[in-house]
Design a protein around this motif. Structure first.
Motif, PDB file in Angstrom:
ATOM      1  N   THR A 122       0.828  -1.212   0.000  1.00 14.75           N
ATOM      2  CA  THR A 122       0.000   0.000   0.000  1.00 14.75           C
ATOM      3  C   THR A 122       0.858   1.257   0.000  1.00 14.75           C
ATOM      4  OG1 THR A 122      -0.064   0.013   2.413  1.00 14.75           O
ATOM      5  CG2 THR A 122      -1.854  -1.140   1.284  1.00 14.75           C
ATOM      6  N   THR A 137       3.902   4.038  -1.052  1.00 13.52           N
ATOM      7  CA  THR A 137       4.344   4.679  -2.292  1.00 13.52           C
ATOM      8  C   THR A 137       5.860   4.848  -2.259  1.00 13.52           C
ATOM      9  OG1 THR A 137       4.155   6.875  -1.323  1.00 13.52           O
ATOM     10  CG2 THR A 137       2.201   5.999  -2.450  1.00 13.52           C
ATOM     11  N   GLN A 197       7.151   7.600  -2.530  1.00 11.71           N
ATOM     12  CA  GLN A 197       7.326   8.812  -1.717  1.00 11.71           C
ATOM     13  C   GLN A 197       7.432   8.461  -0.230  1.00 11.71           C
ATOM     14  OE1 GLN A 197       7.461  12.236  -2.909  1.00 11.71           O
ATOM     15  NE2 GLN A 197       8.345  12.319  -0.861  1.00 11.71           N
ATOM     16  N   SER A 198       6.533   7.557   0.239  1.00  3.72           N
ATOM     17  CA  SER A 198       6.581   7.222   1.673  1.00  3.72           C
ATOM     18  C   SER A 198       7.875   6.490   2.000  1.00  3.72           C
ATOM     19  CB  SER A 198       5.358   6.406   2.102  1.00  3.72           C
ATOM     20  OG  SER A 198       5.319   5.152   1.445  1.00  3.72           O
ATOM     21  N   LYS A 213       8.721  -0.568  -9.657  1.00  6.04           N
ATOM     22  CA  LYS A 213       8.441   0.208  -8.436  1.00  6.04           C
ATOM     23  C   LYS A 213       9.658   0.205  -7.503  1.00  6.04           C
ATOM     24  CE  LYS A 213       4.957   0.919  -4.838  1.00  6.04           C
ATOM     25  NZ  LYS A 213       3.634   0.531  -4.296  1.00  6.04           N
ATOM     26  N   ALA A 220      11.707   3.399  -6.167  1.00  6.05           N
ATOM     27  CA  ALA A 220      11.824   3.609  -4.719  1.00  6.05           C
ATOM     28  C   ALA A 220      13.293   3.662  -4.312  1.00  6.05           C
ATOM     29  CB  ALA A 220      11.098   2.492  -3.968  1.00  6.05           C
TER      30      ALA A 220
END
Ligand code: AHR
Length: 500
Positions: free
Chosen positions: A131, A133, A135-136, A193, A197
């Motif tokens: 869940t 991102t 960004q997180s 992803k 990241a």
């Protein structure tokens, strides 16, 4: 009747690779009673002022853990790290969907880093790729590692942590190949992803090392394509590739179970080949190593769902002698594969799938606890490339395998070494002759053994010391040779020193 004989040839110049200290790691997940009632139990009279159980801390220090992975596991893929920082009274209770439990968030990133410092282990944090991102993920690195003067670093300071945590090891998600994973992705989607990241995370702090999610096991239908595809996409931005592997004696076929290291070693070999292939295909100078960041015996069927309660009893396995002998062989694989396997974390360090169980009034250490403790304290320096000639034992699953599973280490700085031996035969002792080939004067200083007649024997709260590693008389060495008889179903450790 004489015992079958084996010969073990050692040469301190014939080495495999330095033994990475990060091989003696552990894993803490917000699952069952690993965190709450495991390491953190503020209401317990056995806890310190920070709520950490002192008896657990001491047991973990005795095991000499070097790195601890956190906070999951499947839990990670639904976790918002912001829930676990800041004033405890303001932290939300949430549903832990991975384990159908209630998560109070009273223990989070900062408490975890404090815990790691208490046991002298490096923290290894996971970022949520389910869940969460990119960004997180980047924000968490900034929160942990940036000194000051930015939104997230100042938030950390406002939470009472002025100094950065300097977390070096970062897992980019958990088991993203598994359909059971919250936000599961296919290999291409995950690879992309993870790449994005990892880029942001390394822009936040270029000193960090990132771990890509590899296959959750060698039985996954997507293995080993998942590994190849994700690596091909993210190669230059990751430093380690994770593998997870749990095993159990589901068919009650102890002879085969005791040869499980054969299967596990094949898994490592395949992934080693995959790493080489991808490096060549990408024409890269960059290296990626393996991180076996979840491993344990796990099959006895304890519940996995918590019925929406706090700290439910989940996966609290009772381990016996045969389980301990399998663990001992995996630790041997650490050394035999030390050129490619650089991180390993036992899942988990307390209560959940663990050799260490808590009760309000104390601790129970299961046989494999002692096996890990000996190896993690003694395997130093480089792994030796041994030649082992041993009789064979028959197994249904793997055919004939050598009765002995062996590894050895030697630290040139201290001139201390160790030899780790499992006799996986159910019935026969094996007389092993050790032959040091480098012409140096060798002494065996100490020796320990874990053995018993019953592979199903275990420790219990009533009989906690039934199976512990015991000191045994040290065999004499003369002219670089020594002999020792290894009982069936045994793990033996010899601590050696070599004079120039
Ligand atoms: O360690 C228990 C679980 O096993 C972890 O959450 C998951 O990563 C693995 O499947």
């Amino acid at each position: 009747m004489t015992n079958p004989k084996a010969q073990i040839f050692l040469d301190t110049n014939r080495t495999i690779a330095p033994i990475s200290s990060l091989l003696f790691g552990g894993f803490v997940e917000h699952m069952g009673r690993c965190v709450y009632e495991g390491i953190y139990d503020p209401k317990s009279p056995l806890a310190d002022a920070n709520g950490l159980r002192l008896d657990v801390l001491q047991a973990l220090r005795d095991q000499a853990y070097t790195v601890i992975r956190y906070p999951g596991g499947n839990f990670l893929s639904g976790y918002n790290w912001l829930d676990g920082v800041g004033p405890k009274g303001e932290r939300p209770s949430r549903r832990n969907l991975a384990w159908q439990s209630i998560e109070t968030n009273q223990f989070g990133t900062n408490e975890f880093v404090d815990f790691c410092r208490e046991i002298n282990a490096a923290p290894m944090l996971g970022v949520n790729m389910g869940t969460g991102t990119i960004q997180s993920a980047s924000d968490l690195v900034e929160y942990c590692n940036v000194d000051s003067g930015t939104y997230w670093s100042d938030l950390r300071a406002s939470h009472g942590y002025r100094q950065p945590h300097n977390v070096r090891y970062w897992c980019v998600g958990n088991e993203m190949d598994g359909p059971w994973q919250i936000g599961h992705l296919d290999a291409v989607a995950y690879g992309n992803k993870a790449l994005e990241a990892a880029k942001m995370m390394k822009w936040q702090d270029p000193t960090i090392k990132t771990v890509l999610c590899g296959s959750s096991g060698d039985k996954m239908p997507t293995y080993p394509d998942w590994d190849r595809i994700a690596l091909e996409i993210a190669w230059e931005h990751v430093d380690y590739h994770s593998m997870h592997y749990y095993a159990g004696n589901r068919d009650n076929d102890t002879a085969s179970f005791l040869a499980n290291a054969v299967e596990f070693e094949n898994f490592v070999n395949t992934l080693e080949g995959t790493l080489r292939y991808v490096k060549a295909r990408r024409r890269s100078n960059h290296d990626v190593f393996l991180s076996w960041d979840e491993w344990q015996v796990w099959y006895k069927g304890d519940p996995l769902q918590g019925n929406w309660t706090e700290a439910p009893h989940l996966a609290e396995e009772i381990y016996n002698l045969e389980d301990a002998l399998v663990v001992a062989q995996w630790l041997n694989v650490f050394l035999r594969k030390s050129h490619v396997l650089k991180i390993a974390c036992v899942a988990q360090i307390v209560n959940v799938i663990s050799w260490l169980h808590t009760r309000p009034d104390g601790l129970l250490k299961q046989p494999s606890f002692y096996v890990f403790q000996l190896v993690s304290n003694l395997a130093r320096g480089e792994a030796l490339d041994l030649l082992v000639k041993a009789p064979l034992v028959a197994t249904r699953a793997y055919g004939d395998v050598p009765a002995l599973d062996v590894s050895a280490s030697f630290d040139a700085a201290t001139r201390q070494g160790a030899i780790f031996l499992v006799n996986r035969s159910l019935k026969e002792a094996v007389t092993a002759e050790f032959i040091w080939q480098d012409g140096k004067t060798v002494a065996i200083n100490q020796a320990w053994q874990l053995t018993g007649d019953d592979p199903k024997a275990s420790n219990s709260w009533e009989a906690p010391n039934r199976l512990v590693t015991q000191p045994i008389p040290t065999p004499k060495v003369s002219d670089g040779r020594s002999t020792l008889t290894l009982p069936p179903l045994s793990f033996t450790v010899l601590q050696t020193s070599v004079q120039i």
